[in-house]
Write a protein that holds these residues in place. Structure first.
Motif, PDB file in Angstrom:
ATOM      1  N   ILE A 168       4.423   2.763 -12.514  1.00 32.28           N
ATOM      2  CA  ILE A 168       4.452   1.513 -11.893  1.00 32.28           C
ATOM      3  C   ILE A 168       5.735   0.806 -12.559  1.00 32.28           C
ATOM      4  O   ILE A 168       5.353   0.358 -13.554  1.00 32.28           O
ATOM      5  N   THR A 186       6.907  -4.362  -6.983  1.00 31.44           N
ATOM      6  CA  THR A 186       6.751  -3.431  -7.690  1.00 31.44           C
ATOM      7  C   THR A 186       7.072  -2.071  -7.054  1.00 31.44           C
ATOM      8  O   THR A 186       7.591  -2.170  -5.725  1.00 31.44           O
ATOM      9  N   SER A 224       6.182  -4.283  -2.137  1.00 38.43           N
ATOM     10  CA  SER A 224       6.109  -3.021  -2.851  1.00 38.43           C
ATOM     11  C   SER A 224       6.886  -1.805  -2.265  1.00 38.43           C
ATOM     12  O   SER A 224       6.633  -1.778  -1.145  1.00 38.43           O
ATOM     13  N   VAL A 275       3.868 -11.358 -11.091  1.00 35.59           N
ATOM     14  CA  VAL A 275       4.728 -10.098 -10.436  1.00 35.59           C
ATOM     15  C   VAL A 275       5.460 -10.445  -9.099  1.00 35.59           C
ATOM     16  O   VAL A 275       4.548 -11.091  -8.342  1.00 35.59           O
ATOM     17  N   ALA A 284       7.803  -2.984 -12.234  1.00 40.15           N
ATOM     18  CA  ALA A 284       7.569  -4.127 -11.936  1.00 40.15           C
ATOM     19  C   ALA A 284       8.583  -5.261 -12.338  1.00 40.15           C
ATOM     20  O   ALA A 284       8.963  -4.837 -13.430  1.00 40.15           O
ATOM     21  N   MET A 315       0.291  -1.878 -17.656  1.00 40.17           N
ATOM     22  CA  MET A 315       1.195  -2.848 -17.043  1.00 40.17           C
ATOM     23  C   MET A 315       0.649  -4.340 -17.404  1.00 40.17           C
ATOM     24  O   MET A 315       1.343  -5.136 -17.788  1.00 40.17           O
TER      25      MET A 315
END
Length: 136
Positions: free
Chosen positions: A127, A80, A110, A77, A129, A63
């Motif tokens: 993951i 997520t 998240s 970010v 994002a 990532m």
């Protein structure tokens, strides 16, 4: 460079969660939507077979590379989604601890989800994002 991301805390919700409940992107920021970061080695093989923490670490590494290629970093970010191929909360927690540690003080909103299966052979963690950056 100032950040395009503002993490939003809520005093009306539980403080047990280890992340902000919301985030916003500054007006004029460029949004970056990453494909799910998978625990794949450069040769396409799955890293850390059978190891939730190891796969989470490799997914975070990948990532970070994808973010850098898009002109962003982990601090850009905005949210997520962590997918873990397991129905056991312990396995989800193991992956989450690695992802959460990677973000440090930048504790973005998240979602942690247990799923039946992921796309690559022996894959346990992925993951997703979204990031936001202010281009100069």
């Amino acid at each position: 460079m100032s950040s395009a991301v503002t993490l939003i805390r809520s005093s009306s919700l539980s403080d047990v969660a280890e992340y902000a409940y919301a985030a916003s992107a500054a007006v004029g920021s460029r949004l970056i939507f990453l494909a799910g970061a998978c625990p794949l080695n450069e040769d396409g093989t799955t890293a850390a077979v059978g190891d939730y923490a190891g796969q989470a670490a490799k997914a975070v590494e990948n990532m970070r590379i994808a973010l850098a290629d898009a002109g962003a970093s982990i601090n850009d970010v905005i949210s997520t989604r962590v997918l873990v191929a397991s129905s056991k909360q312990k396995d989800l927690g193991t992956a989450w601890e690695v992802v959460r540690a990677a973000f440090g003080d930048h504790d973005v909103p998240s979602t942690l989800m247990g799923v039946t299966v992921l796309g690559y052979h022996d894959q346990l963690v992925e993951i997703e994002a979204v990031a936001a950056v202010l281009d100069s």
